[in-house]
Design an enzyme around this catalytic site. Structure first.
Site, mmCIF file in Angstrom:
data_model
loop_
_atom_site.group_PDB
_atom_site.id
_atom_site.type_symbol
_atom_site.label_atom_id
_atom_site.label_comp_id
_atom_site.label_asym_id
_atom_site.label_seq_id
_atom_site.Cartn_x
_atom_site.Cartn_y
_atom_site.Cartn_z
ATOM 1 N N ASP A 168 77.911 112.894 -17.731
ATOM 2 C CA ASP A 168 76.587 113.221 -18.266
ATOM 3 C C ASP A 168 75.783 111.919 -18.338
ATOM 4 O O ASP A 168 76.142 110.983 -19.074
ATOM 5 C CB ASP A 168 76.765 113.841 -19.659
ATOM 6 C CG ASP A 168 75.429 114.216 -20.296
ATOM 7 O OD1 ASP A 168 74.370 113.876 -19.733
ATOM 8 O OD2 ASP A 168 75.472 114.852 -21.370
ATOM 9 N N HIS A 169 74.721 111.884 -17.565
ATOM 10 C CA HIS A 169 73.985 110.625 -17.453
ATOM 11 C C HIS A 169 73.209 110.268 -18.718
ATOM 12 O O HIS A 169 72.751 109.142 -18.884
ATOM 13 C CB HIS A 169 73.015 110.684 -16.253
ATOM 14 C CG HIS A 169 72.845 109.363 -15.566
ATOM 15 N ND1 HIS A 169 72.727 108.169 -16.253
ATOM 16 C CD2 HIS A 169 72.789 109.031 -14.238
ATOM 17 C CE1 HIS A 169 72.588 107.176 -15.401
ATOM 18 N NE2 HIS A 169 72.641 107.666 -14.162
ATOM 19 N N ARG A 170 73.059 111.236 -19.612
ATOM 20 C CA ARG A 170 72.255 110.926 -20.801
ATOM 21 C C ARG A 170 72.925 109.839 -21.653
ATOM 22 O O ARG A 170 72.303 108.826 -21.970
ATOM 23 C CB ARG A 170 71.991 112.189 -21.624
ATOM 24 C CG ARG A 170 71.090 113.178 -20.890
ATOM 25 C CD ARG A 170 71.017 114.503 -21.617
ATOM 26 N NE ARG A 170 72.339 115.100 -21.761
ATOM 27 C CZ ARG A 170 72.582 116.204 -22.457
ATOM 28 N NH1 ARG A 170 71.592 116.825 -23.081
ATOM 29 N NH2 ARG A 170 73.810 116.680 -22.518
#
Ligand code: TPP
Ligand code: MG
Lengths: 737, 423
Positions: free
Chosen positions: B395-397
């Site tokens: 998850d790039h967040r």
């Protein structure tokens, strides 16, 4: 004599036109009586007494579910009156009917008499067994145990069904008598009832109706002086109940019911009168039940009468009396008498063994019903209505498959035309109702021209809805004729409610599921005519609570013809709804083909639509269609004319397909909410189609109260197109909602 | 005093649960801690235990009913407590209205108006208690929404009392706004074929199927995924496993070793041991790893806790237990919650490599392929070796690419020097 005050007037006594007599036997009668007759009389009395003693014994053991109304003491009336009957003569009776039923059955099975010195025939044993089984509520009984003690019926023997509604069977017997007479026979019907039942409307209405129509019907009053605990003298000013007959023009006999020969002789005289086609008769037999209303205790135990009174009546026991004469005349010995009684008791004990067994691990002597004798609980709702097999091979078409010519016609003309056609082709069709024979087809023209064509089968009735509805029910159960009853206004159903719902609606199921009651009832809805609160109901809602009835609601002349033909084909009671608004309307109808049936249980989609399914019927159909057009620019309503309204016949396939499409349902009817039709339907729809609904099932109905006379109040009280529009708008369906 | 038993919040944030069955009959006494009802949530079957001894006086909801959290489900009393008028007691507790449908408003006084046809007796609609969180939605609308995988909480109802109607759902489908992007087609927009039409069968959704659909749709639409590939020679790992298993009655699987290696990598790269929340990136100290288990009814992901502190045999025993209970539907709700990463292993099917969708609220998932013999270049020569390929979805967040790459390096090195896994 009357004197002062009106001294100028002349008063002279009047004489009723019908005779009222008391018949008593003399020694000469007893000496003249045929030995075989007396022996048979004795044999029947003893068999019935033993049977009843055994029933009371079982009741005492808790093996009879419900009341056991004992006839012990009053067998003389039933035996004396049934002996001169033939099999085709019919009898019915009341809650206290074991003795009446058995007397008729025994005479049927042994037309040549019964020898009391011999064991009974296998047929008689079997009949006693089945009767006992019915009273115990067992599958082997005449009605598979559905009817029990108070509903004993064996048509083959001419025993057309005892009744638990006091007086309820009396109109039905009149129907049987009507059928006897109009089938050209000299048979008679006998209806047995008590002193208590002599005061109820159905009995009194039928006195009048049977007398007016000269029906071969004998009103046989068993005056045992008590209705439960109420003495006859407390509830009537003339406790010689046979006095009532002459008031209605019915020749009447009073007779000592403890003297079976006296009853026999009175019945012979009554039969002579009836078989000669002169009309109804009445016999009052003074009898006495030794026990209380039901169960094995004497009435004195309940304090409404004395032991002394009971002892006096017991001293006049009918069996002792007949036995005494048999011995006196040397027809039977004392020993033979005793042996006959013992043999009869042993027979009952043996029959009891068939149905009963010791309770496993029970107390000594404790018995129970053999489990295999009970009906299957799965039988509970079988045979409420017929299986519609009567439609096999019958020509059934709908508007889209009808190939005949059609024309624009007045609705009321279709009503008269189809009935005329049926009466012409089927001589069993009989129409009865108030004023239907006059006024050029009754109050609305529904029987126009029919009286002239069929004078014997268009019957203008006295104003006695309960009696003539019951008479029609009796005709239908008899089966030789197809009665069509017309109610001048639907509200009058309440007056006939016993016959409609307790008798006609329940009979098939109650008597085991196999005896049809093909009555057609035409009933008009008169909302909007200014006849007010007691003439404006829609009866569909009330009828739909009665499982036995089917209901059709034609909204076009074409449908009327097809639905009336279906109603007259159907073996079930069918209510055909009519509406004053429709009578006057015009619509498509057949030109010359009046012989088709509409398919049973098929609704008609009158307008295709996508937004809401409107379920409606009868005159409301056209109002809903009108409403649908008014809102058509933003609501696309699908209008279904239900046509078949009852639970068993309603068209779920059509309803379901529409609901799956629209997801919104409005049930639209005209009448008051309380007696309204749509309640059960809304309930059923939400349970069947919950997952398909986008909102609760909505309804358009009339107001709470029945419509009033005042024109504006009346209009405010029922629903038409305006209310249908409001109902549609309130649903919030369609494009701009 | 009789008391109301209420539907517990068996899963965090759950608004409702299914009362699947009553475990004790009405009026039978139960002890503290005994199971009185079985409650089904999206993923688990939960035994509801009595907090104190007592007995059920009356059940207020039937088995198979979906009940809002906090709504009363039964009236209970202490053992032996005498309750004379149960109806009155229930009414006093205020439970009657939830047990019975709302009574219509008082008899309408008929005054014709366009909205209420004369005498139609239209009852006033019940109004939702403010903030009760209950969604009013018609049955057909709910059905359509479910078929289309639409989140009804995002729809504004236009019916009476804010009820969501069929048209509202259809509008939402048409707008596509709340429709999951991954949805391959828009089933509700076309006519739903009935189950009786030939050529196909409609298998009704199970609760689990719906839950999978909702959660994974949420994942791909809200968590921007990126993928990091890695491979490792696992000959030594295999040897190590054989050694361990030689002496033990609990057999350790390759997967157990991978789980342990993941925990080690997470400890070494703590920036991976995180999840995304509205306001924070939450970093954990212990390493909790979810293990994907395929069951007959669908994918279930029970969580192994504190893996960094567990031995591989402990891991083996615990994951065997979780997997078995997952397959028999006996997992408790709390066993399905938590964790920062998952492992999904399709190696037993021979799958070479695949990518997986992250289970919210995790920040990653490791997709494991089969360990296969491959030619490997060592120095100048090609030698045969057993190679395992993995792909980490991230998850790039909360996590950037470099962190994930660092993690992958640690992880593959661990696999190739398996002694360190156990260290
Ligand atoms: C219409 C109706 N009202 C009341 C009853 C209850 N009931 C059953 S038998 C009975 C007494 C009937 O007395 P009677 O007609 O003299 O017959 P008996 O019992 O004396 O044979 C009553 C009141 C009933 N069955 N039907
Ligand atoms: Mg009486």
């Amino acid at each position: 004599m009357f004197c002062d005050g009106f001294g100028m007037s002349e008063v002279s006594p009047l004489q009723q036109s019908a005779p009222w007599v008391r018949l008593e036997t003399t020694d000469a009668d007893w000496d003249a009586a045929d030995p075989g007759l007396l022996a048979t009389m004795f044999a029947e009395l003893v068999l019935i007494r033993s049977f009843e003693e055994f029933v009371l014994q079982l009741a005492g053991e808790g093996l009879i579910h419900g009341p056991a109304h004992s006839s012990i003491g009053q067998e003389g009336g039933a035996v004396g009156s049934a002996l001169p009957l033939v099999t085709q003569d019919t009898v019915n009776g009341t809650h206290r009917g074991h003795h009446q039923f058995l007397a008729k059955v025994l005479t049927h099975l042994a037309p040549g008499g019964i020898d009391p010195t011999q064991p009974v025939s296998p047929e008689i044993r079997e009949a006693l067994l089945r009767t006992l089984a019915e009273i115990c509520g067992l599958d082997r009984g005449w009605s598979h145990g559905r009817g029990g003690s108070m509903h004993l019926r064996w048509d083959e023997a001419g025993a057309i069904g005892t009744n638990a509604i006091v007086g309820g069977g009396v109109p039905l017997a009149a129907g049987s008598a009507w059928a006897h007479r109009h089938a050209g026979t000299d048979n008679v019907a006998v209806t047995y009832f008590g002193d208590g039942a002599s005061n109820i409307g159905s009995t009194l209405e039928t006195f009048n109706l049977a007398a007016a129509w000269r029906l071969p019907l004998c009103f046989f009053i068993e005056n045992n002086r008590y209705a439960v605990s109420t003495n006859v003298s407390e509830v009537t000013a003339e406790d010689r109940l046979s006095a009532r007959g002459p008031g209605f023009g019915i020749p009447s006999w009073q007779v000592d019911g403890m003297d079976p020969l006296a009853v026999y002789l009175a019945m012979q005289q009554a039969l002579e009168y009836m078989r000669a086609g002169k009309g109804a008769t009445l016999i009052e037999a003074d009898v006495y039940r030794y026990f209380h209303q039901n169960g094995p205790f004497p009435g004195s135990a309940f304090r409404y009468r004395t032991k002394e009174e009971e002892a006096q009546w017991r001293a006049r026991d009918p069996i002792d009396r007949v036995a005494g004469h048999l011995v006196r005349r040397g027809i039977l010995s004392e020993d033979a008498i005793t042996e006959a009684i013992d043999r009869s008791r042993a027979l009952m004990a043996e029959i009891g063994e068939v149905l009963l067994e010791p309770v496993p691990d029970g107390k000594p002597g404790e018995r129970r019903i053999r489990p295999s004798e009970w009906p299957d609980p799965g039988f509970v709702d079988t045979g409420i209505r017929g299986d519609l097999s009567e439609f096999d091979g019958v020509r059934t078409v709908d508007r889209d498959t009808f190939t005949g010519a059609v024309q624009e016609m007045k609705f009321i003309d279709a009503v008269a035309a189809v009935m005329g056609r049926r009466m012409e082709l089927d001589s069993s069709v009989v129409v009865l109702g108030e004023d239907i024979h006059r006024l050029s087809g009754g109050t609305n023209g529904a029987t126009k021209g029919l009286k002239d064509a069929h004078p014997d089968r268009i019957l203008g009735t006295p104003i006695s809805e309960n009696a003539f509805t019951g008479l029609a029910g009796g005709m239908a159960m008899d089966g030789r004729f197809r009665p069509v009853v017309e109610f001048m206004y639907a509200d009058f159903m309440w007056v006939a409610a016993d016959q409609l719902f307790n008798q006609i609606g329940k009979a098939r199921h109650m008597f085991g599921g196999d005896h049809p009651v093909p009555v057609v009832l035409r009933s008009k809805v008169a909302m909007g005519t200014g006849y007010g609160s007691q003439h404006s109901m829609d009866p569909a809602g009330v009828f739909s609570t009665s499982a036995g009835w089917r209901i059709v609601a034609p909204s076009t002349p074409f449908d009327y013809v097809g639905l009336m033909n279906a109603a007259l084909t159907c073996q079930d009671p069918v209510l055909v709804l009519e509406h004053v608004d429709l009578y006057a309307s015009s619509g498509e109808g057949p030109v010359d083909d009046y012989d088709y049936c509409l398919p049973v249980g098929k609704a008609a989609v009158r307008r295709q639509g996508a937004d809401v399914t409107v379920l409606t019927y009868l005159a409301m159909t056209s109002y809903v269609l009108e409403a649908a057009e008014q809102v058509a620019d933003h609501i696309d309503a699908e209008v279904i004319d239900l046509r078949w309204l009852d639970r068993a016949s309603i068209d779920w396939d059509t309803i379901e397909a529409s609901i799956r499409k629209t997801n919104n349902v409005l049930i639209a009817e005209q009448g008051a909410l309380g007696t309204g039709y749509g309640g059960w339907l809304a309930d059923e729809i939400q349970r069947r189609y919950f997952d398909w609904l986008d909102q609760p099932v909505q309804r358009v109905t009339g107001g709470m109260a029945s419509p009033s006379i005042s024109k504006v109040l009346e209009r405010a009280a029922f629903a038409r197109a305006e209310e249908a529009v409001a109902g549609l708008e309130a649903m919030g369906v369609g494009t701009d909602a | 005093m009789p008391e109301l038993l209420r539907m517990p919040e068996v899963a965090a944030g759950a608004t409702s649960a299914l009362l699947s069955s009553w475990s004790v009959p009405v009026d039978a006494e139960y002890a503290s801690g005994s199971v009185i009802a079985v409650i089904e949530t999206d993923k688990a079957v939960v035994d509801m235990e009595a907090e104190a001894p007592g007995r059920i006086l009356r059940t207020l909801v039937a088995e198979g009913t979906e009940v809002a959290v906090g709504d009363p489900i039964a009236v209970t009393a202490a053992p032996g407590e005498q309750v004379d008028d149960l109806d009155a007691a229930v009414a006093a507790l205020g439970a009657a209205s939830t047990a019975a449908p709302a009574a219509p408003a008082s008899e309408p006084d008929v005054s014709p108006s366009p909205a209420a046809p004369a005498g139609s007796g239209t009852p006033a609609p019940p109004t939702a208690a403010a903030g009760s969180g209950r969604i009013f939605i018609s049955p057909i609308a709910r059905k359509r929404a479910n078929e289309a995988g639409i989140d009804v909480t995002a729809i504004v109802g236009t019916g009476p009392n804010g009820r969501i109607r069929r048209r509202d759902v259809e509008a939402a489908i048409a707008a596509g706004g709340t429709r999951p992007a991954a949805s391959p087609s828009a089933p509700a927009a076309t006519a739903t074929p009935s189950a009786t039409e030939p050529g196909f069968v409609d298998i009704p959704h199970t609760r689990l199927r719906r839950a999978i659909a909702t959660r994974l749709t949420e994942s791909v639409t809200t968590a921007p995924h990126f993928y990091v590939k890695g491979s490792a020679r696992v000959d030594r790992l295999m040897e190590l496993r054989a050694e361990i298993n030689a002496g033990e009655d609990v057999k350790v699987s390759v997967n157990d070793l991978l789980v342990k290696a993941m925990a080690r990598a997470h400890s070494l790269v703590p920036a991976m041991n995180v999840i995304w929340t509205e306001d924070h990136v939450r970093q954990f100290s212990g390493v909790d790893i979810a293990i994907a288990v395929a069951t007959d009814t669908g994918l279930v992901t029970p969580v192994l806790r504190g893996v960094e502190a567990l031995s591989v045999t402990q891991i083996a025993r615990a994951s065997r237990d979780l997997a078995e209970r997952a397959r028999s539907g006996q997992l408790r709700q709390h066993e399905l919650e938590g964790g920062t990463t998952s492992i999904s292993n399709l190696g037993m099917y021979g799958t070479e490599e695949f990518t997986a969708i992250i289970n919210p609220p995790h920040s990653s998932i490791l997709a494991v392929g089969a360990a296969r013999p491959e030619p490997v270049v060592v120095g100048d020569s090609i030698v045969p070796a057993t190679v395992l390929r993995v792909i980490l979805s991230v998850d790039h967040r909360p996590v950037d690419g470099a962190i994930a790459a660092q993690w992958m390096r640690e992880f593959t090195v661990l696999l190739e020097s398996p002694g360190r896994i156990l260290a």
